[in-house]
Design a protein around this motif. Structure first.
Motif: not given
Length: 162
Positions: A19, A23, A30, A37, A39, A60, A63
């Protein structure tokens, strides 16, 4: 039991890492009021393994930090992904077409408010709900379901012991 815990933690860590990389590589699109996004396609993974729930949340979170997001985005954007992943996991035994809905809905509700009150974007919130929603439908709905279809063929190998 110990092997199952190691498998769970390994899967969660790999999902988080993937992820973050996706990202970071796609950072240009993103973030912002119009975002896709890529991811977020990974939010389909709780259908295959419960380890995806914490993996997506941590991915997340990292990211967003690496992407230069502000604190409200780091917190609430990551929580939106966590909520979406959790409810995708809850829907894992239902119709596969429904699996992308929780992350789409969570992000439609949360992200526009982060954009408005965190970043000061002055576009109307309903408009940002639409733009975020379109990006989420592309990433979670279309790309996520394509990913799910591809993984179905290999789930017995990739997600064994999950």
């Amino acid at each position: 039991m110990k092997n199952k815990n190691i498998t769970y933690m390994t899967q969660a860590a790999m999902i988080a890492a993937i992820y973050v990389v996706i990202t970071y590589v796609g950072a240009a699109f993103s973030f912002g009021e119009v975002q896709v996004r890529i991811s977020e396609a990974l939010t389909i993974l709780p259908v295959f393994t419960p380890a995806a729930v914490p993996g997506l949340f941590v991915g997340c979170l990292i990211g967003n930090i690496l992407g230069g997001a502000i604190l409200p985005d780091i917190i609430f954007g990551s929580l939106a992904t966590l909520i979406g992943a959790f409810f995708t996991w809850k829907l894992r035994n239902q119709n596969r077409i429904l699996a992308p809905l929780p992350p789409i809905i969570a992000n439609i509700i949360v992200v526009p408010f982060v954009l408005r009150y965190g970043y000061g974007v002055t576009l109307p919130i309903p408009f940002m709900m639409l733009t975020v929603g379109i990006g989420e439908v592309i990433s979670c709905g279309i790309l996520g379901l394509i990913l799910a279809y591809a993984l179905d063929k290999y789930k017995h190998i990739v997600f064994q012991n999950a």
